[in-house]
Each structure stands twice: as structure tokens, then as C-alpha cells.
Design a protein around this motif. Structure first.
Motif, PDB file in Angstrom:
ATOM      1  N   ARG A   2       0.813  -1.231   0.000  1.00 29.76           N
ATOM      2  CA  ARG A   2       0.000   0.000   0.000  1.00 29.76           C
ATOM      3  C   ARG A   2       0.844   1.277   0.000  1.00 29.76           C
ATOM      4  N   GLN A  26      -1.681  10.875  -3.362  1.00 27.40           N
ATOM      5  CA  GLN A  26      -2.790   9.926  -3.373  1.00 27.40           C
ATOM      6  C   GLN A  26      -3.451   9.784  -2.008  1.00 27.40           C
ATOM      7  N   LYS A  35      -6.720  11.942  -1.347  1.00 23.76           N
ATOM      8  CA  LYS A  35      -7.850  11.549  -2.192  1.00 23.76           C
ATOM      9  C   LYS A  35      -8.686  10.473  -1.512  1.00 23.76           C
ATOM     10  N   LYS A  36      -8.028   9.430  -1.034  1.00 25.23           N
ATOM     11  CA  LYS A  36      -8.754   8.347  -0.389  1.00 25.23           C
ATOM     12  C   LYS A  36      -9.323   8.787   0.950  1.00 25.23           C
ATOM     13  N   SER A  72     -12.330  11.034   0.458  1.00 27.99           N
ATOM     14  CA  SER A  72     -13.475  10.236   0.016  1.00 27.99           C
ATOM     15  C   SER A  72     -14.153   9.556   1.202  1.00 27.99           C
ATOM     16  N   THR A  73     -13.340   8.992   2.093  1.00 30.33           N
ATOM     17  CA  THR A  73     -13.896   8.347   3.284  1.00 30.33           C
ATOM     18  C   THR A  73     -14.554   9.372   4.199  1.00 30.33           C
ATOM     19  N   LEU A  79      -5.707   6.307   7.477  1.00 27.90           N
ATOM     20  CA  LEU A  79      -5.340   6.449   6.064  1.00 27.90           C
ATOM     21  C   LEU A  79      -4.280   7.529   5.881  1.00 27.90           C
TER      22      LEU A  79
END
Length: 251
Positions: free
Chosen positions: A137, A152, A155-156, A159-160, A187
Motif C-alpha cells: 500500500r 494519493q 484523495k482516499k 473520500s472516506t 489512512l
């Protein structure tokens, strides 16, 4: 009761028919190829518990991601690395496993304009040479710079965080704060001791996620409100400070 059920299932190498329901979910790539789909089981909580127990014990002895590396200075070093690959193929055969050549890549970690090139291959297929690759990861660039990986992360995490805002907006502040710490902040901090940024731009990219989360938790989106004050009220340390603490612990 569960212990007896699990022991019977393991000793007989079978599970009830009701536990065997599953669907397939498309991941990426060409939709007409089976390897681009992931099976997902729709089963009972009891079966999930047994699955978790088995996987936890198996993963102590088997890692899903595998990296093979060697310091390459001359062509003879590259030949040695290819022999290592061949030994790895022998190992996978002994353990009834198989490395998928399309999921294997070659990454030259160097700042040199020209490096020793060699047609590394698995099962007769030449492996793709890439500028960056994901390992456990974490996106590793050939220059060992972390800008691509850091780009990156928000972004994740955003979104969460947006999903939480849609679904728990009416929940108490304590619940929303707990959800942020459980689902979003990990994250932002995964492997942070490795990619810990030193530029203000990249530091701010990560901190902005937490600042947005503070507004969600406090339910205050007014432009005149101070996010720094919100973070102080929530008693959240800066993510930069948490990474520094993690690095100290690691050392």
C-alpha cells in the motif's frame, strides 16, 4: 458453542452450505478477464469469525506481497537477480503457488540516467519496467521521492471523510470524532514514518484533510470560523506532530 462448531468444521474440512454464498466484484482492467474480478463472500457473522481466525494464523507464515531486490552494478549482478527469480519460481512450485507475471514489475531505484537493463522474466514473460510501484500500500518511486504517494493519500482520506459526513452528520460530536480517528486518520498515517514530508506544500496537503474533518465533527462550515480553534477544542494534535512522535518511537 462456537468453539465446538469451528472444531467440527475444521476437522471435517467442510462448512455448511448456507455459508458458501459469494459474488464477484470488478476491480480494474479488461472486463472480460476473470483475473480482473474479486470474489466477495456474503455469509454469516459466524463464518466470518472462523475465516478471520484462519487467515490471521495463516498470514503469520505467508505474506501476500513479495519483493526481490539486489544491488545491480554490472550485468553479472542482473544475471544473479534473474537466477533469484528462477529460484523463486521453483519455490512457488513446491508450495503450489503461482506468481502472475502481469502483476510483477521491475523498479530501478536509482538517480542515474542510465542503469543496467536486463530482460527479467517469470514463466517466460518479460516483466514490465515501471517508474513507481506499490508495495504493501505504499507507492515507491524510482527516485525514492514521496510526492506521488503523498498526492494519493488525501484523495482516499477525503473520500472516506465525505462518506462519513453524508451518513453520520446528525450523530453526536463524540461519535463523529471517533469515526474520524478510526476510519480516516489511519489512512493519513499509514507508513508515515517512511514518507514523512519535509516540504510545507506536502505537509499542508495532509493537514487539510484533518482540518476538513474538524469542521465536520464540529458541524461548523462558516468561513469566519477558526479551524485551528476547532482542532484545539477537539484536542487533536497536528498530524505532523504525530508523525514526529511515531518516528521517535520507531528509532
Amino acid at each position: 458453542m462456537l468453539q465446538v462448531l469451528f472444531q467440527v468444521s475444521l476437522s471435517q474440512a467442510s462448512i455448511p452450505v448456507e455459508w458458501k454464498t459469494e459474488i464477484t466484484i470488478y476491480k480494474k482492467g479488461e472486463e472480460n478477464k476473470a483475473e480482473n474480478y474479486r470474489p466477495v463472500s456474503l455469509t454469516s457473522v459466524t463464518c466470518k469469525m472462523l475465516e478471520h481466525i484462519k487467515c490471521s494464523n495463516i498470514m503469520r507464515h505467508l505474506e501476500d506481497d513479495c519483493a526481490l531486490y539486489r544491488n545491480i552494478r554490472k550485468e553479472k549482478d542482473a544475471i544473479k537477480l534473474q537466477k533469484d527469480l528462477e529460484a523463486l519460481q521453483q519455490w512457488e512450485g513446491n508450495w503450489l503457488m503461482e506468481f502472475h507475471h502481469k502483476k510483477c514489475q521491475v523498479l530501478h531505484v536509482t538517480n542515474k540516467r542510465k542503469c543496467v537493463e536486463y530482460p527479467y522474466n517469470i514463466h517466460g514473460h518479460t516483466l514490465e519496467v515501471v517508474d513507481s510501484a506499490k508495495y504493501i500500500r505504499v507507492n515507491i518511486h524510482k527516485s525514492l521521492k514521496w510526492a506521488q504517494h503523498i498526492n494519493q493519500i488525501p484523495k482516499k482520506a477525503n473520500s472516506t471523510s465525505a462518506c462519513l459526513r453524508r451518513n453520520i452528520n446528525q450523530c453526536p460530536r463524540e461519535t463523529k470524532a471517533l469515526c474520524y480517528k478510526t476510519l480516516v486518520r489511519p489512512l493519513l498515517e499509514y507508513a508515515g514514518v517512511i514518507w514523512d514530508p519535509h516540504t510545507a506544500e506536502n505537509i499542508n496537503k495532509i493537514e487539510m484533510v484533518q482540518r476538513r474533518a474538524a469542521r465536520m465533527v464540529m458541524n461548523d462550515f462558516r468561513t469566519t470560523s477558526s479551524v485551528s480553534n476547532m482542532i484545539q477544542q477537539l484536542n487533536w494534535p497536528l498530524l505532523q506532530e504525530r508523525r514526529a512522535q511515531a518516528r521517535s518511537i520507531m528509532m
